[in-house]
Design a protein around this motif. Structure first.
Motif, short mmCIF file in Angstrom:
data_model
loop_
_atom_site.label_atom_id
_atom_site.label_comp_id
_atom_site.label_asym_id
_atom_site.label_seq_id
_atom_site.Cartn_x
_atom_site.Cartn_y
_atom_site.Cartn_z
N TYR A 161 38.96 23.66 2.35
CA TYR A 161 37.91 23.26 1.42
C TYR A 161 38.15 21.80 1.02
O TYR A 161 39.22 21.45 0.52
CB TYR A 161 37.92 24.15 0.19
N PRO A 162 37.16 20.93 1.24
CA PRO A 162 37.34 19.52 0.90
C PRO A 162 37.00 19.23 -0.57
O PRO A 162 35.96 19.67 -1.07
CB PRO A 162 36.36 18.81 1.83
N THR A 163 37.88 18.52 -1.22
CA THR A 163 37.62 18.08 -2.59
C THR A 163 37.83 16.57 -2.66
O THR A 163 38.31 15.94 -1.70
CB THR A 163 38.57 18.76 -3.60
N VAL A 164 37.44 15.99 -3.79
CA VAL A 164 37.65 14.57 -4.03
C VAL A 164 38.30 14.40 -5.39
O VAL A 164 38.02 15.14 -6.33
CB VAL A 164 36.32 13.78 -3.98
N ASP A 165 39.20 13.45 -5.51
CA ASP A 165 39.80 13.04 -6.78
C ASP A 165 39.54 11.55 -6.97
O ASP A 165 39.59 10.78 -6.00
CB ASP A 165 41.30 13.33 -6.80
N ILE A 166 39.28 11.16 -8.22
CA ILE A 166 38.92 9.78 -8.49
C ILE A 166 39.84 9.18 -9.54
O ILE A 166 39.97 9.72 -10.65
CB ILE A 166 37.46 9.67 -8.98
N ALA A 167 40.49 8.08 -9.17
CA ALA A 167 41.31 7.32 -10.12
C ALA A 167 40.46 6.17 -10.65
O ALA A 167 40.24 5.17 -9.95
CB ALA A 167 42.57 6.79 -9.44
N VAL A 168 39.97 6.33 -11.89
CA VAL A 168 39.17 5.28 -12.53
C VAL A 168 40.13 4.36 -13.29
O VAL A 168 40.82 4.81 -14.22
CB VAL A 168 38.12 5.88 -13.48
N LEU A 169 40.17 3.10 -12.92
CA LEU A 169 41.12 2.14 -13.48
C LEU A 169 40.38 1.07 -14.29
O LEU A 169 39.23 0.73 -14.00
CB LEU A 169 41.92 1.48 -12.37
N ARG A 170 41.06 0.51 -15.29
CA ARG A 170 40.52 -0.62 -16.05
C ARG A 170 41.68 -1.51 -16.53
O ARG A 170 42.84 -1.21 -16.28
CB ARG A 170 39.67 -0.15 -17.21
N ASN A 171 41.33 -2.57 -17.26
CA ASN A 171 42.32 -3.52 -17.78
C ASN A 171 43.23 -4.04 -16.67
O ASN A 171 44.45 -3.92 -16.72
CB ASN A 171 43.16 -2.88 -18.89
N ASN A 172 42.58 -4.58 -15.63
CA ASN A 172 43.32 -5.12 -14.49
C ASN A 172 44.18 -4.05 -13.83
O ASN A 172 45.32 -4.30 -13.42
CB ASN A 172 44.18 -6.32 -14.91
N GLY A 192 36.39 17.09 -7.91
CA GLY A 192 35.97 18.46 -7.65
C GLY A 192 35.63 18.66 -6.19
O GLY A 192 35.95 17.82 -5.33
N PHE A 193 34.97 19.77 -5.90
CA PHE A 193 34.65 20.13 -4.52
C PHE A 193 33.50 19.27 -3.98
O PHE A 193 32.54 18.98 -4.71
CB PHE A 193 34.26 21.60 -4.42
N SER A 194 33.60 18.91 -2.73
CA SER A 194 32.47 18.29 -2.05
C SER A 194 31.39 19.34 -1.82
O SER A 194 31.69 20.52 -1.62
CB SER A 194 32.91 17.69 -0.71
N ASP A 195 30.14 18.90 -1.85
CA ASP A 195 29.01 19.79 -1.64
C ASP A 195 28.40 19.56 -0.26
O ASP A 195 28.46 18.45 0.27
CB ASP A 195 27.92 19.55 -2.69
N PRO A 196 27.78 20.60 0.33
CA PRO A 196 27.08 20.39 1.61
C PRO A 196 25.97 19.36 1.53
O PRO A 196 25.57 18.80 2.55
CB PRO A 196 26.52 21.78 1.93
N THR A 197 25.46 19.08 0.33
CA THR A 197 24.39 18.09 0.17
C THR A 197 24.92 16.66 0.11
O THR A 197 24.14 15.72 0.19
CB THR A 197 23.58 18.38 -1.11
N ASP A 198 26.23 16.48 -0.05
CA ASP A 198 26.81 15.14 -0.08
C ASP A 198 26.79 14.53 1.32
O ASP A 198 27.11 15.21 2.30
CB ASP A 198 28.25 15.18 -0.59
#
Length: 297
Positions: A161-172, A192-198
């Motif tokens: 099952y494919p998922t995605v994680d996102i590291a949102v960074l700020r302040n340089n 979260g999980f990737s969707d077939p519509t992505d």
């Protein structure tokens, strides 16, 4: 020499409906020998093709024990599929001639082989697709029903099952946005999980980010790596999760937890490291967080 009647079909139904029977009886009346060729999907168990060849063969032979049933794998090239069909028939019945039968929306549009084809009129409005939809959520209290479920799951390919994680960074890139779930009160990366519509994992990451922390503005997603996830839900399962980690830089907007994220909060990368050491972050996110810290701390 009498030609052999050949029905090309899928018969993806829990029983032979009247349309199937009408097709079979029409061909039987015109030929001393009849064979049914069943299409075989390359996908092992799906909503469109839930029944394997053996199951459909037994269903047919229960009512028509004298009929030969042959499997024909699907092929991405119609010309090659047509050649395979002609070869299957010629090798099974050397020296014979054939007439191929189907109903509306059948194989005729794709067939370019050497055998004659006939389109038979449909008898009624029977549709295997509609039948599958009508019974898809029907639960039966029988040993056969439960056995069928076990058989179906045992005869599908093991899944990642494919998922995605996102590291949102700020302040340089010195601060990281994390989310907390009520289920364990642990801090984690958003995702979260990737969707077939992505259309891509980058699109899935952008969608998950909006769903879990609101409509904040960020830079395009940058690939950081992929990781096998030790998710507790799949700990004792054969199926597993592999996640794709992206990083992005915060531009503007107010992040607020939503979906299954109870709260979001900014942390310095040094604080994130201390949280990992004190087990305040989700265990399944340690590899991803470690990759981010190794690169940006």
């Amino acid at each position: 020499m009498s030609k052999i009647g050949v029905i090309i079909a899928r018969f993806q139904s829990p029983y032979l409906h009247e349309g199937h029977k009408s097709l079979i009886e029409s061909v039987r009346q015109q030929h001393n020998t009849m064979v049914i060729v069943l299409g075989i999907s390359p996908v092992k168990g799906s909503r469109r093709n839930p029944l394997d060849f053996q199951t459909r063969e037994k269903m047919i032979k229960k009512e028509y024990p004298d009929v030969m049933v042959l499997p024909l794998p699907d092929h991405p090239l119609d010309t090659k599929w047509s050649q395979n069909l002609d070869s299957l028939l010629a090798n099974t019945f050397p020296g014979s001639q054939f007439i191929l039968y189907g109903s509306r929306d059948s194989f005729k549009t794709y067939y370019s082989g050497t055998n004659a084809t006939v389109e038979l009129p449909e008898n009624g409005s029977f549709r295997a697709t509609l039948i599958r939809e009508q019974i898809s959520d029907k639960v039966m209290d029988s040993e056969e029903f439960r056995t069928g479920i076990i058989y179906a799951y045992a005869n599908t390919y093991l899944k990642v099952y494919p998922t995605v994680d996102i590291a949102v960074l700020r302040n340089n890139k010195s601060a990281l946005l994390l989310g907390r779930k009520d289920i364990d009160n642990k801090w984690r990366l958003l995702g979260g999980f990737s969707d077939p519509t992505d259309n891509s994992y980058e699109e899935a990451a952008a969608r998950e980010l909006r769903e879990e922390c609101g409509d904040i503005e960020v830079t395009p997603m940058q690939y950081e790596g992929s990781f096998r996830v030790a998710d507790w839900r799949y700990q004792n399962e054969s199926d597993k999760i592999i996640t794709t980690l992206f990083s992005t830089e915060y531009i503007s907007g107010d992040a607020a937890g939503s979906d299954d994220i109870a709260k979001v909060q900014w942390f310095s990368l040094q604080t994130v490291k201390e949280m990992m050491d004190s087990q305040r972050t989700a265990a399944e996110h340690i590899p991803q967080l470690t990759a981010i810290l190794n690169k940006y701390l």
